[in-house]
Each structure stands twice: as structure tokens, then as C-alpha cells.
Design a protein around this motif. Structure first.
Motif, PDB file in Angstrom:
ATOM      1  N   GLN A  91       0.834  -1.200   0.000  1.00 52.29           N
ATOM      2  CA  GLN A  91       0.000   0.000   0.000  1.00 52.29           C
ATOM      3  C   GLN A  91       0.871   1.253   0.000  1.00 52.29           C
ATOM      4  OE1 GLN A  91      -3.507   0.092  -0.007  1.00 52.29           O
ATOM      5  NE2 GLN A  91      -3.112   2.247  -0.424  1.00 52.29           N
ATOM      6  N   SER A  94       2.464   1.587  -3.271  1.00 52.01           N
ATOM      7  CA  SER A  94       1.474   2.044  -4.240  1.00 52.01           C
ATOM      8  C   SER A  94       1.270   3.543  -4.113  1.00 52.01           C
ATOM      9  CB  SER A  94       0.159   1.302  -4.010  1.00 52.01           C
ATOM     10  OG  SER A  94      -0.799   1.736  -4.917  1.00 52.01           O
ATOM     11  N   GLU A  95       1.182   3.991  -2.876  1.00 52.89           N
ATOM     12  CA  GLU A  95       0.994   5.432  -2.663  1.00 52.89           C
ATOM     13  C   GLU A  95       2.211   6.204  -3.157  1.00 52.89           C
ATOM     14  OE1 GLU A  95      -0.217   6.438   1.241  1.00 52.89           O
ATOM     15  OE2 GLU A  95      -2.075   5.293   1.116  1.00 52.89           O
ATOM     16  N   ARG A  98       1.971   6.272  -6.869  1.00 54.18           N
ATOM     17  CA  ARG A  98       0.926   7.176  -7.349  1.00 54.18           C
ATOM     18  C   ARG A  98       1.312   8.627  -7.097  1.00 54.18           C
ATOM     19  NH1 ARG A  98      -4.180   4.444  -8.193  1.00 54.18           N
ATOM     20  NH2 ARG A  98      -3.828   2.232  -8.008  1.00 54.18           N
ATOM     21  N   THR A  99       1.947   8.851  -5.972  1.00 55.83           N
ATOM     22  CA  THR A  99       2.395  10.214  -5.698  1.00 55.83           C
ATOM     23  C   THR A  99       3.407  10.641  -6.750  1.00 55.83           C
ATOM     24  OG1 THR A  99       2.068   9.869  -3.349  1.00 55.83           O
ATOM     25  CG2 THR A  99       3.509  11.689  -3.976  1.00 55.83           C
ATOM     26  N   GLY A 102       1.581  11.274  -9.908  1.00 56.79           N
ATOM     27  CA  GLY A 102       0.906  12.575  -9.798  1.00 56.79           C
ATOM     28  C   GLY A 102       1.901  13.712  -9.946  1.00 56.79           C
ATOM     29  N   GLU A 106       2.154  16.706 -12.796  1.00 54.61           N
ATOM     30  CA  GLU A 106       2.309  18.148 -12.527  1.00 54.61           C
ATOM     31  C   GLU A 106       3.548  18.674 -13.256  1.00 54.61           C
ATOM     32  OE1 GLU A 106      -0.206  19.222 -11.135  1.00 54.61           O
ATOM     33  OE2 GLU A 106      -0.916  17.302 -10.377  1.00 54.61           O
TER      34      GLU A 106
ATOM     35  N   SER B 422      -4.767  10.034   2.146  1.00 55.15           N
ATOM     36  CA  SER B 422      -5.426   9.480   0.950  1.00 55.15           C
ATOM     37  C   SER B 422      -6.586   8.574   1.350  1.00 55.15           C
ATOM     38  CB  SER B 422      -4.410   8.688   0.125  1.00 55.15           C
ATOM     39  OG  SER B 422      -3.863   7.648   0.914  1.00 55.15           O
ATOM     40  N   ARG B 442      -7.550   3.537  -1.709  1.00 56.95           N
ATOM     41  CA  ARG B 442      -7.162   4.900  -1.320  1.00 56.95           C
ATOM     42  C   ARG B 442      -7.208   5.816  -2.540  1.00 56.95           C
ATOM     43  NH1 ARG B 442      -3.544   4.828   3.208  1.00 56.95           N
ATOM     44  NH2 ARG B 442      -4.121   3.078   4.525  1.00 56.95           N
ATOM     45  N   SER B 444      -5.554   8.234  -5.219  1.00 55.19           N
ATOM     46  CA  SER B 444      -4.277   8.065  -5.910  1.00 55.19           C
ATOM     47  C   SER B 444      -3.215   8.973  -5.310  1.00 55.19           C
ATOM     48  CB  SER B 444      -4.433   8.379  -7.393  1.00 55.19           C
ATOM     49  OG  SER B 444      -4.837   9.722  -7.566  1.00 55.19           O
ATOM     50  N   GLN B 445      -3.640  10.025  -4.658  1.00 55.17           N
ATOM     51  CA  GLN B 445      -2.675  10.949  -4.075  1.00 55.17           C
ATOM     52  C   GLN B 445      -3.309  11.570  -2.828  1.00 55.17           C
ATOM     53  OE1 GLN B 445      -1.293  13.651  -7.016  1.00 55.17           O
ATOM     54  NE2 GLN B 445       0.581  14.124  -5.936  1.00 55.17           N
ATOM     55  N   ALA B 478      -4.534  15.638  -9.658  1.00 53.19           N
ATOM     56  CA  ALA B 478      -4.988  14.250  -9.512  1.00 53.19           C
ATOM     57  C   ALA B 478      -6.517  14.184  -9.413  1.00 53.19           C
ATOM     58  CB  ALA B 478      -4.364  13.635  -8.274  1.00 53.19           C
TER      59      ALA B 478
END
Lengths: 629, 550
Positions: A91, A94-95, A98-99, A102, A106, B422, B442, B444-445, B478
């Protein structure tokens, strides 16, 4: 009497001392430190049964003075807790991924493409280092991220890196088409080249065994759901893939470096053994102990300070279960297969079997026999013939020759998920494999598909690739054919080399001719004979004023003398003159005509009124949609 | 035989014949102009990977439906540029949906919403094709530039009007000298794709307020705005920042000031929602003054009755003072019996100003004629979240449970995005075993100050927000789509025109406002955007629309 009693007591004590004397007097027995690895359950057996057998064997081992049982410290942990930790780690990974993705998005928007590429790279590596992250959504994310990584690298001029990313993208999503309309042609060609190259590579096979326990499972290959385990994944593109097996809320995943010519066998375990014995779990789960597994056991043994490792597996055989234990000795990691013991689910009659097993262990530790032939089979874990086969990648496109299978030393299955370091190695191996693919390209030229063979020509263009949304730099000065209205649309389509430019032209080629074109076409046709008069409008002829005459090129219709009423086309009405010969009437039906006329006029008037009234109320609508294209 | 001319019948006969031939009922024209391009602001963005809806499109499909009309679907090659559907029966609630197909897959869609096609009317529609499952900048028919709000603003509110337009009220812009609150209202018209200043604006400049659509009975639909904070001098915009007490009601382009009773507290950072059963606007908790250290959290509950256009106070307070809680109206239907309505308040800030895990609810008691605490949420299993949450978003699910997402676990005026989360939490009070649980899925961000809207299919869209990345406050683009799935949820990223990477917001933004439009798409406007570290965030005037896949 008293004396006799005293003598008896002394004799009793002496006899007891005598009886005890040999024990006390004997030299202390040599103890061998044995590290038991919890037995694993192979398909058909449950983890609970394997745990019970392990407990029974360890208890018996502890009862022997000759043996010193060294419990692997972390193996005392709770498998459930270990699984939960894996999930939590995944987890977190994954975060992190994903961060980073993301963040990359940006950065993309800010134009920091190099930083975006770095963030995406981190994201991809983090996901591969924690295969549990690659669920269905994760797989898509991984595929997307690699595509974006390729885009970012193209922008920053890192063509090799872009090719690497494209290769990864194709490997993980071989059936995902690239939306050619949204990317510059050079990027599309680079994608197609990578795809063609990879699809033309020799394929591998991965067997995914059923995990212990009951219930329907779902196998995901690089995030793509396939079917239930066990399953044999065929046509696997070479390189690192992630296989995930789910059952309800439980999940297991592993990154595997698939190599052609050698089957990888994966053994899903939802509750992996915690601690240092975990590296052995994969080997044991495969149902065999080979030299590599023995080395892992030897390393484990040294870490624990033991002289032997006891491991084994419990498998279902017939109506009962069979425990196949193996002893690995310190010296040269010698592998000794022990006699299998039969147990039932409740271990009701296992005591004696366990006793004999430990007897055998003690005996073989004292007098080690010759090493058992490797690999030592632990059970019928793999029944490949019965596995359903599921292809994982499409066949090479037509005209693309698939490279012959290469010899391989064996499947390079990475270590299980929790060992981050070893998975890092797996990722590194993946990267290395990709690099290898790239460097092998020249030598594979003969076997490459035509697409790949054309790559050198595209390379130059590839350096000028721009992102969609950005103005792509000119690839080459392409003279645009002048638009010639009279040219056939097909000819125009052929004249333009750029796909994006071709598109409207190609559409034009299939669009029916516009009305104007039809008119022109008709005008160019040789004059057709005048059509026969229609019968839909029949009007009695009457004399027309010469002033009303409309000039026309059409030949005047010469009416037949005997004909009083003749069908005419609407545009002929104004041009018809009453012939003097027809003015004379032999009979006078004026009254009849007047009555008929009044009736007709009245009827028409009434009808017209209703028509008029009706015409003021709309009954329907016409939707007309227009758009620019 | 006499000639026809001589009988005098020829000409009338001919005229009638021609009249009969040419007479036919007039046809109502429904002219649909389909805008097939994204505005230049969308396509010139370097990161844009093809939000233009026409890219690769080969076919246009038009579907027509309405009352008493069997759905008609016609297609035309995209290159044709025109399409005609004749003989469409007149009637009400007509709807035109246009889909742009690319290799048989829908790439973009436009939806007219409902309109009437009746005798004597001419219908002119402008439909804006938008890439599905993706955000696209708003545009008018002229796509050379994107349409933008008249005023850049953040902390504003948007309310869907009955005719499909959107009323935008209040908010502020951030400049070097601080916050400048707005009272100017403006309207977004989805039929034109344009924003226009509303002639009549509220009296008070305010931001952080609530603006909710209410049914005024015979007077139709109105919008009530309540709470918020703004300058003490609403005319000049000068003076200290204060909480705004009066409410203002918008109806038929007129603003009417509603003064709460004297006992009613002045409040900002309150929570508000429309009670689904009573139609009242419930206003609960809040701060007594502007959001500065020492501001006192409130536990009072008031409500606005749109029928009587008055504000009333309840004598029964919340379980504890609360500010900035997410307010979600529920049907609140027990296993047996009728729906009880009411509002649930989730998280926010407690009496000490710290992030709160409190969950409480209020429900209207007909006997007492006032709002009282909803005992449902007083059960130990239901009166708190697993962890504190503030500046999060929430929505009611189709099954009448509540889902909240994101936010921060701590409150800090100097470091607001240090501890964003999240987490997604589901609150289900009506199950056999009621629960409040964090889901395994969760966002994604991790982020706070996002925008959240429930889509027509029950999916909860969470877009944008801000978080701290590498020690720097960062506004994010996001976007997550949360689908309730029993006790759990599934979360996915919008597909985007090419990949999930470009399915999120086109422009990162936090403290933006968003609203679901009549056609099911979501409008998001304005907000703030962090730039370089230490710089004040930019206030945005751009707007985007999310077109759902379904």
C-alpha cells in the motif's frame, strides 16, 4: 530386623545409584544444531496441517538430547501479521508510486520533462519492487506510466531510455494499441518498432500453481485478469512480469523474469512464512529441492548458527497426506532426502511416524550418507499437463518472424515480494534484460520483422519526435501536392505522405460525390435523349400568350393532331402553344364544363382551406446537425 | 368545347392544384451546432496529449429521445459535416446526444439536456463535444480561446439553477496584500459554454460560504447563500475580515437579504446541506468569527425554511462544537418506516481547533418542530471516524451511505498540507451491523481541499487539491473516481484521451468549486494554484468540465 531394613535401604539406594551411574558416567552426547524450516503445504494440503506437522516434528526434535533445535528467530512470527505487513508495504509503495505519477503529471504540465521522467521511473521501479501493487488498476497504471515515461524521455532526447520504456510498455500491455492519431508519426513508428521487436522475440512459459486453501482464485498477469489458478501462461514476452493471484481479499504477487526456453513455476501463498525461511518457500513450493535451493538453505543455516536445516512439504496423496522431509547439511550444503511419512488431517496416527523421522534425522546426522540425487522431489506440486493454457501476448504480426527459442539456464524467478533487496535485483535484472534486448538488436536483425528492419530509417526521424500537443518539428520537407479540384480524391490521398494529412483525404475518397459534382458529371455526359413525359401531372392544354414563352433549348413537342389531352412535363407547360387547328371544336360542352368546374373548384377550395389550416400547425421537426471537421 | 380560359376555371384550378401540391405542414427546425474542437488553451498546453475531441474521429452518432418518441439513432461520417433527421415527432423532453466515434469506440460526447420541440418554436442548440472520462477546458462556439470566469476566484460556491445554468457566487482572489473578497455573481450557461456577469449581485462580499438551491414553492427555484466571511465594509471591501451573518436569497435575478433571528449566531466555516425530506437548509456548527487563532467553534443548529423565507434556531445543540465538518444530507430511511431525512456532519475541527473525528447528525423532529440530534450517530460504533479528518470531501452514495475522501489529519495555519491523507471512509448506519470503516482502496494521491461531486451513476469524483510534495506545498491535478462497493470502494483514475496520466484536471487547482450539470457532466471552476515555493498561490479564472464515460 532393624539391620536388615537398613541393609535393604542401602541396597535400594545403591541399586538406584547403579542404575543411574551409567547415565551420569557416560560422556556428554554430541549435539547437532538443527534449524527446522516450517513445512509448507503444497496444493491439496492446508497451511494448518503443515503447521501442525511442523509443530509435531519440532517438539520431537527438541526432546532429543542429541539435537539442539535452533528456531529461526523471525519464523516465530505470525504469518497473518507477515501477510498484513506485505499488504501495508505494498500500500505504501502504491501510494509512493501514485504520488510520483501525480508529481510527474504536474511536472509535465510545467514542462519539466526530465524531472517528470525521473518521477515516473521511480514510480515504475517502486511498483515492480512491490509486486502486490500490480493489481488490475496497478497494471493499467504501470502501462500508462511506462508510455508516459517513453514520451518524457523522447522529449528530453533520451532515445535509448524511451525505447526501454516502450519495450516495458509493450511487454506489460502487448495488446494495448497506441492511439496513432495522438502521437507524432515518428513516435508511433518507434512504438511499432518496439512492439514488433518484442512480439517477434522467443516466448516463455510461466506456470502458476494453485495456492493452498479452498476457493476460487483469480490470476492477474501484469494486472490483466486471466483466469483461475492453476494455469499455464504461454507466449509470455521475455522480461520481467508480475503475476498476482487473488482469492477474496487475499492476494499474492511475484515479479518473475521470464526467459524463453525455461518454464518458471510460481507457487502462490497467501500466508507466506515470515522471516528468513521465506526465500526457501518458493523452492519448496515448487515441489523440489535443487542445488540452488540447497544453497539458500545453507546460507540460512550459517546465519542461524546451525549445522543442519530440516525442511519439507506436505502434499495430498490419495486420501491422505504425505510429508516429504529433506535434511540439508552444513558441509557443502549436502541434501539428504528422508523417508516420507504418511499423516492424516488430524495427525491422529502421526506420532510414531514423527518419532521415526526424528530417529532417521539423528542417524543421518551421525553418519551422513551420500547426497541424494537432485532435485529431491517434495510432492506432485506441478501437474503441468493438466494446467489450462492461456496465451498472454498476441502472436507476432503477419510478416514478423518469431525468433527461435534461446537456450536458457532456467527460469529466473525473483525472490518473493517482501525481500525488497532481492526484488530490487529483479528490477535491475529487468532493466538489464531490457538493455540486453536493446543491445541485441543488431544481432537479431535477421530475425526482426520488417518493421524493425526499417528502424534505422526511422531513427533519424525519431530524434525529432515531438509530443502530441506540442508542435512536432518538421520531419522532412515534404512537398505538398497542389490541391486540384479536378483531381480524383484517391489521387490526392496518394500524393500526401503524412498520415494525419491523409486522413481527411482518405475520407474524401469514400465520401459520395457532392451534388455539384454530380451536376458537372452529368453535364459532361453526352446528351441523352429527352426523357419520356411523366404522367404525374396531366394538364389540359391551353393557348399561351407569346409573351409568356420561355426560351428553351429543348425541342418543342409537336402534339399529335388527334390528341386533345397530353401529359407534359411541368417545365413544358409555359411553352406550349395552342395550335390553330385545335381551336375549333365540333361539340359544345360549355355547361358541362362550367358545372364540373364549379364542383371541382369548390372541392379544391374546401380542401385547400383545410390544407391551409393544417399547414399552419407543425406536426414534426427536422433535426439538422452541423459541425466542422 | 370551350377552352379552360374561357370558362374562368383554368387559373383557379391551376392555382389550387399548385397550392395542393406545395402545401405541407411547416416543420420545426432543430438546429444543432456541434462544436468539435477543444479550445486553444487546451490544445496549446505542452502537456496536453490530445484533448481535442475530434482527433481520430471517423463517425458521428446522434441519438434523439423524448416523451412519446422511440429513440432514434443515426450516424454520419465525421467528414460529412452535417446530418439530418427528418420527421421527428414534436413533443416535450427531447434530448440530443452526440457521440464522436473513433474506431467504433466513443471518444467524445455531448448532451443537450432536455428541451421541448413544439409547434411554433425553433430550437437552436450548441453542443460541445468533450472527450469522455476526462477533463476539458470550457469553451464557447468560438474555440480560438477557452471561456473563463469573469472574475478569478477561489473559496467560491456554485449552484445549479433550474434551467441548467450555474450561479457562481462569492469567493476571493489572493493578491500580494491579502485576500480580496467578491460579491459579484456570475453565471455559466452550458448552452453557450460562456460565463457572464450577473447584473444583480449579493450585497455582501463573502467567501467560504454555502450556496444551495432551494424550492421556493410557487416562486420556483432559488439559491440561498449563508455564512462565510468577508470584509466588514461590504461596499468598499475594506475593513477587517468578519463573519457574515445575513443570508441572501436569489430568485428571478433578484437578491433578497434574509436576517436570522437575534439569537442566531454569526458564523463562518459552518456546515450546510438541504434536508432531503423537509427541503430546509440545515446550518450547523461553524466559527463565531473569522478563521484566526482563538475563534470559537459553535454547536448550534439553525435552518432556513424556503417556504417562509425565514431562519430558525434549534434549542438542541450538536453533541460538541464543530466547524468545517462535511455535511451530507441523507434519506435516512430506517428498515421499517418512512425516510427521516436530516444531515450527517463528518469530521472538521473541534472546540480546540484541532482536526476532529467526530460524526454527528441532526434530524427534524416534527413534534418538536425543530432539528434535534440524530440518535443514529450517537452509537459508539458510529460517532467517530477511525482518524481525524479536516478539509476533506464527502457525498451520499446511491445506497444512502456516506463516503468521505482525502483531507488532512491535522490543522495548521502555517503548514496546512503537512499531513494530508489518501484515506477513503465509508459510513453506513443502516446496515445490520452499522460501521464506519476506512476502505482498502485509497485516493491516488493524498491531498486536502479537493473538489468532490457525486456523478449520476453514484461514482464519487474527487478532483484536485493540495498536498506537500518534497517539502513544498503543491497543488495537484490528480482525479479519482470512487465507486462504492459494499463495505469497500474501488478507485480508478479517469481514462483520459490517451492514458490515465492525462485524465485528471487540465490545470492543478485546490479550493475550487464544482457542480454537476444537468447533462451529468461536472463543472469545476477557479481555485488556487501553488507556484514557486514561498510565492502566493495564483487565483484561477479557468474552468473545466469532466465528461463521464457513461
Amino acid at each position: 530386623m532393624k539391620t536388615m531394613m537398613s541393609q535393604a535401604k542401602v541396597a535400594l539406594v545403591m541399586s538406584l545409584v547403579w542404575a543411574a551411574a551409567p547415565v551420569q558416567a557416560a560422556p556428554p552426547a554430541k549435539t547437532t544444531a538443527v534449524a527446522p524450516v516450517p513445512f509448507l503445504a503444497l496444493p491439496g494440503a492446508s497451511d494448518e496441517l503443515a503447521a501442525k506437522v511442523s509443530l509435531a516434528v519440532i517438539s520431537e526434535l527438541k526432546s532429543r538430547n542429541e539435537l539442539k533445535v535452533i528456531e529461526l528467530p523471525d519464523d516465530k512470527g505470525d504469518p497473518k501479521a507477515a501477510a498484513d505487513k506485505l499488504k501495508a508495504d505494498a500500500q505504501k509503495a502504491s501510494e509512493t508510486s501514485r504520488t510520483n505519477i501525480g508529481k510527474a503529471a504536474e511536472l509535465f504540465k510545467k514542462g519539466s520533462h526530465a524531472k517528470a521522467a525521473a518521477a515516473l521511473d521511480k514510480a515504475v521501479k517502486a511498483m515492480l519492487a512491490n509486486p502486490l501493487t500490480v493489481d488490475e488498476a496497478g497494471g493499467k497504471l504501470l502501462a500508462d506510466a511506462t508510455l508516459q515515461l517513453a514520451v518524457a524521455r523522447v522529449i528530453t532526447g533520451d532515445e535509448d531510455g524511451a525505447d526501454l520504456a516502450l519495450t516495458m510498455h509493450v511487454r506489460w500491455a502487448p495488446e494495448l494499441p497506441l492511439d496513432a492519431a495522438n502521437y507524432p508519426p515518428a513516435f508511433v513508428r518507434a512504438f511499432e518498432a518496439a512492439r514488433g521487436r518484442l512480439l517477434g522475440s522467443p516466448r516463455a512459459t510461466i506456470k502458476v500453481l494453485a495456492p493452498p486453501g479452498v476457493g476460487e482464485t483469480r490470476v492477474l498477469f501484469d494486472g490483466r485478469p486471466l483466469r483461475a489458478a492453476p494455469v499455464q501462461l504461454t507466449d509470455v514476452l521475455p522480461g520481467v512480469h508480475v503475476v498476482r493471484v487473488e482469492r477474496g481479499a487475499e492476494a499474492w504477487a511475484e515479479a518473475v523474469d521470464a526467459q524463453p526456453g525455461a518454464d518458471a513455476v510460481l507457487v502462490p501463498r497467501f500466508l507466506p512464512p515470515p522471516g528468513p525461511s521465506m526465500p526457501l518457500a518458493t523452492a519448496i513450493g515448487r515441489g523440489e529441492i535443487d542445488k540452488a535451493a540447497a544453497k539458500v538453505a545453507g546460507k540460512l543455516m550459517k546465519q542461524a548458527g546451525a549445522q543442519a536445516v530440516l525442511l519439507g512439504a506436505v502434499s495430498k496423496e490419495g486420501d491422505g497426506f504425505t510429508v516429504r522431509p529433506v535434511l540439508v547439511l552444513e558441509k557443502r550444503d549436502k541434501v539428504l532426502a528422508l523417508a516420507p511419512i504418511a499423516v492424516d488431517a488430524e495427525l491422529l496416527s502421526a506420532s510414531l511416524s514423527v518419532l521415526r523421522l526424528v530417529d532417521e534425522i539423528v542417524a543421518k546426522l551421525n553418519t551422513p550418507p551420500a547426497e541424494s540425487p537432485l532435485p529431491v522431489l517434495l510432492g506432485s506440486a506441478v501437474a503441468t499437463e493438466e494446467l489450462a493454457q492461456v496465451p498472454t501476448a498476441p502472436q507476432p504480426p503477419e510478416g514478423v518472424a518469431q525468433a527461435p527459442q534461446q537456450a536458457s539456464t532456467g527460469p529466473q524467478v525473483s525472490q518473493a515480494a517482501p525481500i525488497a533487496g532481492s526484488l530490487d535485483a529483479a528490477v535491475a535484472a529487468a532493466v538489464k534484460a531490457d538493455a540486453g534486448t536493446a543491445t541485441q538488436e543488431p544481432s537479431q536483425t535477421q530475425a526482426q520483422p520488417p518493421v524493425a528492419a526499417q528502424e534505422p530509417q526511422d531513427t533519424g526521424a525519431g530524434r525529432r519526435v515531438a509530443l502530441p500537443g506540442q508542435k512536432p518539428p518538421p520531419i522532412a520537407a515534404q512537398p505538398k501536392p497542389e490541391a486540384k479540384p479536378e483531381a480524383m480524391p484517391e489521387a490526392k490521398a496518394e500524393a500526401k505522405p503524412e498520415p494525419k494529412v491523409e486522413q481527411p483525404e482518405q475520407r474524401a475518397a469514400i465520401v459520395p460525390k457532392a451534388p455539384e459534382e454530380q451536376v458537372v458529371a452529368q453535364a459532361n455526359k453526352p446528351a441523352a435523349p429527352p426523357p419520356a413525359p411523366g404522367r404525374n401531372l396531366v394538364i389540359p392544354r391551353q393557348a399561351t400568350d407569346p409573351d409568356d414563352e420561355v426560351t428553351t433549348d429543348k425541342p418543342r413537342q409537336a402534339p399529335a393532331a388527334a390528341t386533345r389531352i397530353e401529359a407534359l412535363e411541368a417545365n413544358q407547360v409555359a411553352t406550349v402553344h395552342e395550335e390553330p387547328t385545335l381551336q375549333a371544336s365540333k361539340k359544345n360542352h360549355a355547361a358541362l364544363w362550367i358545372v364540373a368546374g364549379v364542383l371541382v373548384a369548390g372541392g379544391l377550395g374546401v380542401g385547400g382551406y383545410f390544407l391551409y389550416e393544417n399547414s399552419r400547425t407543425a406536426q414534426s421537426a427536422t433535426v439538422t446537425a452541423t459541425w466542422s471537421h | 368545347m370551350p377552352s379552360l380560359r374561357s370558362t374562368g376555371l383554368g387559373l383557379p384550378l391551376l392555382t389550387c392544384a399548385l397550392l395542393a401540391a406545395s402545401c405541407s405542414a411547416p416543420v420545426v427546425a432543430i438546429d444543432v451546432t456541434i462544436v468539435t474542437k477543444a479550445c486553444a488553451g487546451a490544445t496549446n498546453n505542452g502537456a496536453d496529449l490530445g484533448h481535442d475531441p475530434s482527433v481520430g474521429v471517423d463517425t458521428l452518432r446522434l441519438t434523439l429521445s423524448g416523451d412519446g418518441l422511440s429513440t432514434q439513432t443515426v450516424t454520419a461520417p465525421f467528414g460529412d459535416g452535417t446530418l439530418t433527421v427528418p420527421n421527428v415527432p414534436l413533443g416535450t423532453n427531447r434530448r440530443v446526444v452526440v457521440e464522436a466515434l473513433k474506431n467504433t469506440l466513443v471518444r467524445a460526447r455531448a448532451d443537450s439536456g432536455l428541451f421541448d420541440a413544439l409547434d411554433g418554436s425553433t430550437v437552436q442548440l450548441s453542443l460541445f463535444l468533450r472527450v469522455i472520462d476526462s477533463f476539458t477546458f470550457t469553451t464557447g462556439v468560438d474555440t480560438t480561446t477557452c471561456s473563463k470566469m469573469v472574475y478569478p476566484r477561489a473559496g467560491h460556491a456554485m449552484t445549479l439553477l433550474g434551467d441548467g445554468r450555474v450561479l457562481i457566487t462569492g469567493g476571493y482572489t489572493i493578491q500580494n496584500d491579502g485576500l480580496h473578497y467578491l460579491n459579484q455573481a456570475e453565471v455559466y450557461d452550458p448552452k453557450t459554454g460562456l460565463f457572464s456577469a450577473q447584473v444583480a449581485s449579493p450585497s455582501f462580499r463573502r467567501g467560504g460560504h454555502a450556496a444551495l438551491a432551494v424550492q421556493l414553492g410557487a416562486a420556483g427555484t432559488g439559491v440561498i447563500i449563508a455564512g462565510g466571511e468577508g470584509p466588514s465594509d461590504p461596499v468598499s471591501g475594506s475593513g477587517n475580515t468578519v463573519a457574515i451573518k445575513p443570508l441572501e436569497l436569489f430568485n428571478t435575478n433578484v437578491w433578497q437579504q434574509i436576517t436570522p433571528p437575534g439569537t442566531s449566531p454569526t458564523r463562518t466555516h459552518q456546515s450546510a446541506a438541504v434536508d432531503l425530506r423537509k427541503g430546509f437548509v440545515v446550518i450547523a456548527g461553524g466559527l463565531s468569527g473569522p478563521d484566526v487563532p482563538g475563534a470559537v467553534a459553535l454547536d448550534g443548529v439553525s435552518w432556513f425554511d424556503p417556504q417562509q423565507t425565514i431562519v430558525k434556531d434549534s434549542s438542541q445543540p450538536l453533541a460538541a462544537p464543530l466547524a468545517d465538518a462535511v455535511a451530507v444530507a441523507r434519506a435516512n430511511k430506517p428498515v421499517s418506516g418512512s425516510a427521516r431525512g436530516g444531515v450527517v456532519l463528518v469530521g472538521g475541527r473541534d472546540a480546540n481547533g484541532a482536526a476532529s473525528a467526530q460524526v454527528s447528525g441532526v434530524v427534524f423532529n416534527d413534534a418538536q418542530n425543530q432539528y434535534i440530534p440524530d440518535a443514529t450517530w450517537e452509537a459508539p460504533a458510529l460517532n467517530h471516524l477511525p482518524s481525524p479528518r479536516v478539509r476533506h470531501v464527502g457525498a451520499r452514495t446511491k445506497s444512502d451511505s456516506v463516503v468521505i475522501a482525502g483531507g488532512a489529519s491535522t490543522v495548521s495555519s502555517t503548514d496546512p498540507y503537512a499531513n494530508t491523507v489518501s484515506l477513503i471512509t465509508v459510513l453506513e448506519p443502516d446496515a445490520l451491523q452499522p460501521y464506519i470503516e476506512d476502505t482498502t482502496a485509497r485516493l491516488s494521491q493524498a491531498r486536502a481541499d479537493s473538489c468532490g461531486v457525486a456523478l449520476n451513476d453514484g461514482t464519487f469524483l474527487v478532483a484536485g487539491g493540495a498536498t506537500k510534495l518534497s517539502g513544498v506545498n503543491t497543488t495537484v491535478s490528480a482525479t479519482d473516481l470512487i465507486s462504492p462497493d459494499g463495505r469497500d470502494t474501488t478507485v480508478r483514475l479517469p481514462r483520459g484521451p490517451n492514458s490515465a496520466m492525462d485524465g485528471g484536471l487540465q490545470m492543478p487547482r485546490h479550493r475550487a468549486a464544482c457542480v454537476r450539470l444537468l447533462d451529468g457532466s461536472v463543472l469545476i471552476t477557479g481555485g488556487l494554484q501553488y507556484g514557486a515555493a514561498g510565492a502566493i498561490p495564483a487565483t484561477l479564472d479557468s474552468a473545466e468540465i469532466f465528461m463521464p464515460a457513461q
